[in-house]
Motif scaffolding. Sequence first.
Motif, PDB file in Angstrom:
ATOM      1  N   LEU B  86       0.841  -1.197   0.000  1.00  0.00           N
ATOM      2  CA  LEU B  86       0.000   0.000   0.000  1.00  0.00           C
ATOM      3  C   LEU B  86       0.874   1.244   0.000  1.00  0.00           C
ATOM      4  CD1 LEU B  86      -2.632   1.637   0.358  1.00  0.00           C
ATOM      5  CD2 LEU B  86      -2.524   1.150   2.810  1.00  0.00           C
ATOM      6  N   SER B  87       0.658   2.073  -1.009  1.00  0.00           N
ATOM      7  CA  SER B  87       1.277   3.386  -0.991  1.00  0.00           C
ATOM      8  C   SER B  87       0.293   4.312  -0.285  1.00  0.00           C
ATOM      9  CB  SER B  87       1.545   3.839  -2.430  1.00  0.00           C
ATOM     10  OG  SER B  87       1.779   5.224  -2.447  1.00  0.00           O
ATOM     11  N   PHE B  88       0.692   4.817   0.901  1.00  0.00           N
ATOM     12  CA  PHE B  88      -0.241   5.518   1.788  1.00  0.00           C
ATOM     13  C   PHE B  88      -0.633   6.897   1.260  1.00  0.00           C
ATOM     14  CE2 PHE B  88      -0.382   3.192   5.943  1.00  0.00           C
ATOM     15  CZ  PHE B  88       0.316   2.080   5.530  1.00  0.00           C
ATOM     16  N   PRO B  91       1.898   9.141   4.091  1.00  0.00           N
ATOM     17  CA  PRO B  91       2.939   8.271   4.647  1.00  0.00           C
ATOM     18  C   PRO B  91       3.473   8.775   5.987  1.00  0.00           C
ATOM     19  CG  PRO B  91       3.387   8.820   2.346  1.00  0.00           C
ATOM     20  CD  PRO B  91       2.285   9.724   2.802  1.00  0.00           C
ATOM     21  N   GLU B  92       3.834   7.845   6.871  1.00  0.00           N
ATOM     22  CA  GLU B  92       4.347   8.189   8.204  1.00  0.00           C
ATOM     23  C   GLU B  92       5.807   8.638   8.133  1.00  0.00           C
ATOM     24  OE1 GLU B  92       2.863   8.145  11.198  1.00  0.00           O
ATOM     25  OE2 GLU B  92       0.956   7.636  10.228  1.00  0.00           O
ATOM     26  N   GLU B  93       6.188   9.455   9.108  1.00  0.00           N
ATOM     27  CA  GLU B  93       7.601   9.825   9.263  1.00  0.00           C
ATOM     28  C   GLU B  93       8.220   8.927  10.330  1.00  0.00           C
ATOM     29  OE1 GLU B  93       7.895  13.986  10.129  1.00  0.00           O
ATOM     30  OE2 GLU B  93       6.958  14.559   8.232  1.00  0.00           O
ATOM     31  N   ILE B  94       9.429   8.413  10.072  1.00  0.00           N
ATOM     32  CA  ILE B  94      10.101   7.549  11.054  1.00  0.00           C
ATOM     33  C   ILE B  94      11.460   8.150  11.429  1.00  0.00           C
ATOM     34  CG2 ILE B  94      10.766   5.173  11.631  1.00  0.00           C
ATOM     35  CD1 ILE B  94       7.923   5.143  10.708  1.00  0.00           C
ATOM     36  N   PRO B  95      11.517   8.964  12.472  1.00  0.00           N
ATOM     37  CA  PRO B  95      12.781   9.597  12.852  1.00  0.00           C
ATOM     38  C   PRO B  95      13.800   8.557  13.331  1.00  0.00           C
ATOM     39  CG  PRO B  95      10.928  10.463  14.148  1.00  0.00           C
ATOM     40  CD  PRO B  95      10.413   9.303  13.381  1.00  0.00           C
ATOM     41  N   ILE B  97      15.527   6.457  11.613  1.00  0.00           N
ATOM     42  CA  ILE B  97      15.746   5.342  10.689  1.00  0.00           C
ATOM     43  C   ILE B  97      15.932   5.913   9.286  1.00  0.00           C
ATOM     44  CG2 ILE B  97      14.740   3.245   9.675  1.00  0.00           C
ATOM     45  CD1 ILE B  97      15.298   2.936  12.614  1.00  0.00           C
ATOM     46  N   PHE B 102      15.683   1.455   6.453  1.00  0.00           N
ATOM     47  CA  PHE B 102      14.292   0.998   6.457  1.00  0.00           C
ATOM     48  C   PHE B 102      14.016   0.061   5.284  1.00  0.00           C
ATOM     49  CE2 PHE B 102       9.691   1.467   5.665  1.00  0.00           C
ATOM     50  CZ  PHE B 102       9.234   1.016   6.898  1.00  0.00           C
ATOM     51  N   LEU B 142      13.596   8.469   7.258  1.00  0.00           N
ATOM     52  CA  LEU B 142      12.475   8.149   6.384  1.00  0.00           C
ATOM     53  C   LEU B 142      11.337   9.172   6.507  1.00  0.00           C
ATOM     54  CD1 LEU B 142      11.388   5.997   4.375  1.00  0.00           C
ATOM     55  CD2 LEU B 142      10.182   5.011   6.321  1.00  0.00           C
ATOM     56  N   ASN B 143      11.119   9.865   5.420  1.00  0.00           N
ATOM     57  CA  ASN B 143      10.018  10.827   5.279  1.00  0.00           C
ATOM     58  C   ASN B 143      10.090  12.049   6.196  1.00  0.00           C
ATOM     59  OD1 ASN B 143       8.909   9.176   3.311  1.00  0.00           O
ATOM     60  ND2 ASN B 143       7.545   8.126   4.741  1.00  0.00           N
ATOM     61  N   SER B 154       9.016   8.558  -2.192  1.00  0.00           N
ATOM     62  CA  SER B 154       9.596   7.586  -1.264  1.00  0.00           C
ATOM     63  C   SER B 154       8.716   6.323  -1.193  1.00  0.00           C
ATOM     64  CB  SER B 154       9.780   8.263   0.103  1.00  0.00           C
ATOM     65  OG  SER B 154       9.598   7.374   1.157  1.00  0.00           O
ATOM     66  N   GLU B 155       7.407   6.502  -1.304  1.00  0.00           N
ATOM     67  CA  GLU B 155       6.509   5.335  -1.331  1.00  0.00           C
ATOM     68  C   GLU B 155       6.780   4.477  -2.567  1.00  0.00           C
ATOM     69  OE1 GLU B 155       5.405   5.527   1.901  1.00  0.00           O
ATOM     70  OE2 GLU B 155       3.443   4.829   1.253  1.00  0.00           O
TER      71      GLU B 155
END
Lengths: 388, 250
Positions: B86-88, B91-95, B97, B102, B142-143, B154-155
């Motif tokens: 799934l391309s959101f 999309p969430e941010e993951i500080p 990483i 990822f 990431l993001n 990025s997705e």
Amino acid sequence: MIKSLDYNTIQELIKSSGSEEKELRVKGYEVFSKVPMPMWKRVKLNDVHIPYYKEYKSAIIKNEEQDGLVTNFITKALMDDDLNSLNTALKRNFGVDDKFKNMVLAFYNTGFSIRALPNSNIKLPIAVNYAVNGDDDTIIDLNLIIAERASNMTVMFDYSSEKRGFHNGLTVVIAKDGSNVNIVKIQRLSDDSSNFDNNIIITGNDASVRWTQVDLGSRVDAYDITAELEGTGSSAYLNSIFLGTKNQSHDMSYKVNHIAPRTESNVDVKGALKDTSKAVFRGNLDMKRGAKKAKGNESEVVLLLDKTVRSDAIPALWCSEDDVQANHSASAGQIDENKLYYMMSRGLSIDEAKLLMVEASFNPVIDTLPSDTMRESIRDYIGRRISG
Amino acid sequence: MKDTLLEIKNVKAEVDGKEILKGLNLTIKRGEIHAIMGPNGSGKSTLCNVIMGNPHYKVTNGEILFEGEDIVKLKVNERAKKGIFLSFQSPEEIPGITVDNFIRTSLSAVTNKNMPMLQFAKSMKEKMDMLDMKPEYRTRYLNVGFSGGEKKKSEILQMAMLNPKLVMLDEIDSGLDIDALRVVAETVRKLKTDDMSILIITHYNRILDYLEPDVISVLANGRIVKEGDKNLAKELEKTGYESILDEVMS
Ligand SMILES: Nc1ncnc2c1ncn2[C@@H]1O[C@H](COP(=O)(O)OP(=O)(O)OP(=O)(O)O)[C@@H](O)[C@H]1O
Ligand SMILES: [Mg+2]
């Protein structure tokens, strides 16, 4: 040779030792025998087995033969100089508790004195390993680290075990004028072990101490790091990570006393708690009168990986001087559900996703460890603990 | 005849006790490009979440068959391992990483093996070049701090590396400028193999010019209310949803 922690044992220990050692052990025993076992509310001591006195022969030191470096097994001989330095430190108030601190002074069975001579630059990190090894399961270590004027050194302690062990230690770090000292302590004793550690740092003018505490193991764990910033312009940077899984409990205490002007401190603690583990973080920042233009900062961030964990932060800030900056922050929270879902949608299991978030928080500290193999093995160890 | 990749049978799903999907039927064939259009709030993102297995959404009725197997009880990561991506929409941010870390972790989770470093780097470079992404993005968290358009790229980068069987693009075209939309859509088209099916959720026709759909379905009020070929999109553009809804209701 198994003996109770009593006066007969002390007598036997000092039979053939020098007057310095006698003085230390006897004084330590006096306090040890008077003070009752502490009752702690947050970290229960019921699960701690108070050991017998036993010899410990498994201590290993590496890179001890370098120019400008003098090291000694403290149990072989306690030098006059060492005793003086110890006595200076022992006047200060520090440690997990008087009972445990004095247990070390009375009954220490291993330890090193490590001294960097004036102006020496000790290139390789000195590695001290205390592992539980067969019958060598009781580690009561007394360590003295002295950085003479304008010297540099790194000392890395590694406490490890596969089976139940007991560790109670005392480490004194004296950083004299203009010296730079790096201390790394790694604690990865098995999850049925007990760990107690009493540490004090004393700084001279413009001395700087960096301390990295990687606190991962033991069923019951309590440690204290006290920094006495006595020298003008001196600093202490204390970085720590901790991990709790299963029913582990960690009791961490950091005390920084800003005594001299322009002293600087930073305490940065990052933790993760899983299963039914508990942690309590005590942070004391004391800006004494006269510590003009001092700066102190303390922060704690804890990732709560399960709803069943418990995390407490008890900060205290004392200011007897106006012209200072002091900050404290503490936060504890679960990983956002949406982030977990996002990571899982890329194939990560829930534990892998949690592990990744823990790594994200710990990496800045792990990256500073002075050896590649150490970094790798710590990452593996954390991975196994979180997935297991 | 091409075989069926995904078959959704009479699925009802609720979120926080509110029913959003109300008996939805949908079939996606292997290799097919399938577009879903429909009014705001009709349940398009919900459908994607239900297919992906978001635990927040509860399936109360029906079956979701992926390659013939009912996946309703599977965890999100188990579905990802089967090849669902799934391309959101956001999309969430993951500080902490990095993009590299990822994607490497995802790739080894999905494939159960580690791609050699050099091969990974080469593959990343190839895909990032296609997406017109600068190499330094590999070492960014990431993001975190990515613009809306960069997050969408990025997705697609993740999709490109993971090589899934079913790609759901939930409004991949929102927030992209005209050039970025072309780059993204063309990249998806180049990456699409005969075995890959694509479900496009969109409000606009432009992306459908690059990724020509075999089927267009209209989702309204929790159900698929109309199906047609690519001409349906043009028709909708002229008439809006109301006429269709009227037609269905009457
Ligand atoms: N987590 C949630 N909590 C409460 N309501 C929700 C939640 N997720 C979706 N809904 C509701 O479900 C309905 C469908 O939402 P959904 O996001 O699926 O619509 P959509 O078709 O994707 O709309 P859009 O075109 O605006 O993206 C909306 O009314 C929305 O408010
Ligand atoms: Mg939507």
